[in-house]
Design a protein around this motif. Structure first.
Motif, PDB file in Angstrom:
ATOM      1  N   LEU A 195      -4.643 -25.081  -0.962  1.00  0.00           N
ATOM      2  CA  LEU A 195      -5.152 -23.707  -0.999  1.00  0.00           C
ATOM      3  C   LEU A 195      -6.413 -23.626  -1.849  1.00  0.00           C
ATOM      4  O   LEU A 195      -7.359 -22.887  -1.518  1.00  0.00           O
ATOM      5  N   LYS A 196      -6.441 -24.384  -2.939  1.00  0.00           N
ATOM      6  CA  LYS A 196      -7.638 -24.430  -3.776  1.00  0.00           C
ATOM      7  C   LYS A 196      -8.811 -25.019  -3.008  1.00  0.00           C
ATOM      8  O   LYS A 196      -9.938 -24.483  -3.056  1.00  0.00           O
ATOM      9  N   VAL A 224      -4.511 -31.387 -10.470  1.00  0.00           N
ATOM     10  CA  VAL A 224      -5.743 -31.552 -11.235  1.00  0.00           C
ATOM     11  C   VAL A 224      -6.853 -31.996 -10.287  1.00  0.00           C
ATOM     12  O   VAL A 224      -6.659 -32.900  -9.465  1.00  0.00           O
ATOM     13  N   ILE A 225      -8.003 -31.350 -10.395  1.00  0.00           N
ATOM     14  CA  ILE A 225      -9.212 -31.809  -9.711  1.00  0.00           C
ATOM     15  C   ILE A 225     -10.225 -32.136 -10.794  1.00  0.00           C
ATOM     16  O   ILE A 225     -10.607 -31.271 -11.569  1.00  0.00           O
ATOM     17  N   ASP A 226     -10.616 -33.395 -10.881  1.00  0.00           N
ATOM     18  CA  ASP A 226     -11.596 -33.836 -11.867  1.00  0.00           C
ATOM     19  C   ASP A 226     -12.684 -34.601 -11.129  1.00  0.00           C
ATOM     20  O   ASP A 226     -12.514 -35.771 -10.791  1.00  0.00           O
ATOM     21  N   GLY A 227     -13.781 -33.908 -10.863  1.00  0.00           N
ATOM     22  CA  GLY A 227     -14.864 -34.524 -10.092  1.00  0.00           C
ATOM     23  C   GLY A 227     -14.391 -34.827  -8.682  1.00  0.00           C
ATOM     24  O   GLY A 227     -13.911 -33.934  -7.973  1.00  0.00           O
ATOM     25  N   ASN A 228     -14.506 -36.092  -8.276  1.00  0.00           N
ATOM     26  CA  ASN A 228     -14.069 -36.464  -6.927  1.00  0.00           C
ATOM     27  C   ASN A 228     -12.691 -37.127  -6.928  1.00  0.00           C
ATOM     28  O   ASN A 228     -12.379 -37.950  -6.073  1.00  0.00           O
ATOM     29  N   ARG A 229     -11.863 -36.755  -7.893  1.00  0.00           N
ATOM     30  CA  ARG A 229     -10.495 -37.246  -7.965  1.00  0.00           C
ATOM     31  C   ARG A 229      -9.529 -36.057  -8.042  1.00  0.00           C
ATOM     32  O   ARG A 229      -9.752 -35.115  -8.813  1.00  0.00           O
ATOM     33  N   ALA A 288      -7.826 -18.756   2.296  1.00  0.00           N
ATOM     34  CA  ALA A 288      -6.753 -19.377   1.506  1.00  0.00           C
ATOM     35  C   ALA A 288      -5.566 -18.435   1.370  1.00  0.00           C
ATOM     36  O   ALA A 288      -4.406 -18.858   1.494  1.00  0.00           O
ATOM     37  N   ASN A 289      -5.822 -17.161   1.137  1.00  0.00           N
ATOM     38  CA  ASN A 289      -4.744 -16.185   1.007  1.00  0.00           C
ATOM     39  C   ASN A 289      -4.010 -15.983   2.329  1.00  0.00           C
ATOM     40  O   ASN A 289      -2.785 -15.794   2.356  1.00  0.00           O
ATOM     41  N   HIS A 312     -13.841 -24.395   0.098  1.00  0.00           N
ATOM     42  CA  HIS A 312     -14.612 -24.699   1.312  1.00  0.00           C
ATOM     43  C   HIS A 312     -14.978 -23.450   2.109  1.00  0.00           C
ATOM     44  O   HIS A 312     -16.094 -23.320   2.612  1.00  0.00           O
ATOM     45  N   HIS A 313     -13.999 -22.514   2.229  1.00  0.00           N
ATOM     46  CA  HIS A 313     -14.167 -21.421   3.184  1.00  0.00           C
ATOM     47  C   HIS A 313     -13.823 -20.039   2.638  1.00  0.00           C
ATOM     48  O   HIS A 313     -13.793 -19.071   3.405  1.00  0.00           O
ATOM     49  N   GLY A 314     -13.546 -19.926   1.346  1.00  0.00           N
ATOM     50  CA  GLY A 314     -13.344 -18.626   0.746  1.00  0.00           C
ATOM     51  C   GLY A 314     -11.895 -18.254   0.482  1.00  0.00           C
ATOM     52  O   GLY A 314     -10.966 -18.781   1.104  1.00  0.00           O
TER      53      GLY A 314
END
Length: 332
Positions: free
Chosen positions: A180-181, A161-166, A192-193, A186-188
């Motif tokens: 990977l997310k 889970v990414i919720d804001g800065n957590r 990541a793939n 950050h860079h596309g």
């Protein structure tokens, strides 16, 4: 691995710095999966996109749950606002969550930086109060105790889970999915793939994926009505549903439901439900300071005496002795 790898072109300013905070008995897989993802991102881009350091309380060495000792880069440091703090924990997270660590987390989090927790590290984050009002996840073994202790946190069963800065993960390979997310953000997606390919990671999960196997996979039986009943049982531990109502909900008679459980699970619906409730009770006894009475109520037992009788019949010990022996093992 071929040396003629494809280099992914990405734009970057200064490298992003991750500060991994190792706690006693941290889970090695969760930590190494996260670091390796960042390392491979640098390699595939042929430039330093990410830097990291590994710290911990005391700043010398620390031992993971696989009993391997790690040398730390230093003690808990002063962080920059653009750093990403990543707490890494595992079994015995309650004992590893010290007052010094909590004070440091609170102080650094006030700077507004990104804070993440791998495996069970949502626990120190919640203890520090930095998950209040946020969505989060934690390893499935710790879900029951976490939900009882931190009702101000919206707990999910997602792999991350990414919720804001957590940020929080469920442990294991979910660290890869989170990294990977972040790399994609950050860079596309292409980078990541490429990282996923290097990791031989063919099925990238999102925050919509749940951490546990489906009921049919877990029990080794693919019967839709049986799965539906078990899901209802798992969702109603504190206030158990009678077998007759469960049967009616899936369009069966109570006798048919009984035969279904006997055929596929070699036990009655009542027995299976009891085992689910006792399993949750054992988790709460091991992982929380809840009184035995409150554990009994949280698992649908009307009285401590009935709870103790059922617990002893299943685990061959009483809830009180179970908690006492667990505390003794932790102190050794």
């Amino acid at each position: 691995m071929t040396s003629q790898r494809q280099v992914i072109e990405v734009e970057s300013d200064k490298p992003r710095r991750f500060v991994f905070v190792l706690m006693e008995q941290f889970t090695l897989l969760s930590f190494s999966a996260a670091v390796e993802s960042l390392r491979i991102a640098n390699r595939m881009a042929n430039k330093t996109l990410y830097e990291w350091e590994v710290v911990g309380e005391g700043g010398t060495t620390i031992v993971c749950s696989a009993n391997i000792e790690f040398k730390l880069d230093g003690d808990l440091p002063e962080l920059r606002r653009d750093d990403t703090m990543v707490l890494c924990s595992g079994i015995g997270v309650q004992q590893a969550t010290t007052r010094k660590l909590l004070n440091w987390i609170r102080r650094e989090a006030r700077k507004g930086l990104m804070v993440g927790g791998l495996c069970t590290a949502a626990y120190p984050m919640a203890c520090a109060g930095i998950l209040d009002g946020k969505r989060a996840t934690i390893h499935w073994e710790n879900q029951d105790s976490f939900a009882e202790e931190f009702d101000q946190v919206s707990l999910t069963k997602s792999v991350f889970v990414i919720d804001g800065n957590r940020m929080t993960t469920a442990g294991g390979t979910s660290s890869v999915d989170l990294m990977l997310k972040l790399i994609a953000n950050h860079h596309g997606e292409e980078l990541a793939n490429a990282v996923a390919d290097q990791l031989i990671y063919s099925s990238i999960r999102t925050d919509q994926d749940t951490q546990r196997l489906s009921v049919p996979t877990r029990i080794g039986v693919r019967h839709p009505k049986l799965s539906q009943v078990i899901q209802m049982m798992e969702a109603n531990i504190e206030e158990p549903i009678s077998p007759s109502i469960l049967a009616r909900e899936v369009g069966m008679s109570t006798r048919q439901l009984e035969r279904l459980f006997r055929r596929y699970l070699n036990r009655s619906p009542k027995r299976y439900y009891m085992e689910l409730r006792l399993s949750k009770a054992r988790n709460l006894l091991m992982q929380t300071d809840m009184s035995v009475i409150n554990v009994a109520l949280a698992c649908g037992f009307a009285s401590p005496s009935h709870f103790s009788k059922c617990y002893r019949a299943h685990y061959d010990t009483t809830p009180y002795r179970e908690r006492g022996s667990h505390a003794t093992r932790l102190s050794i």
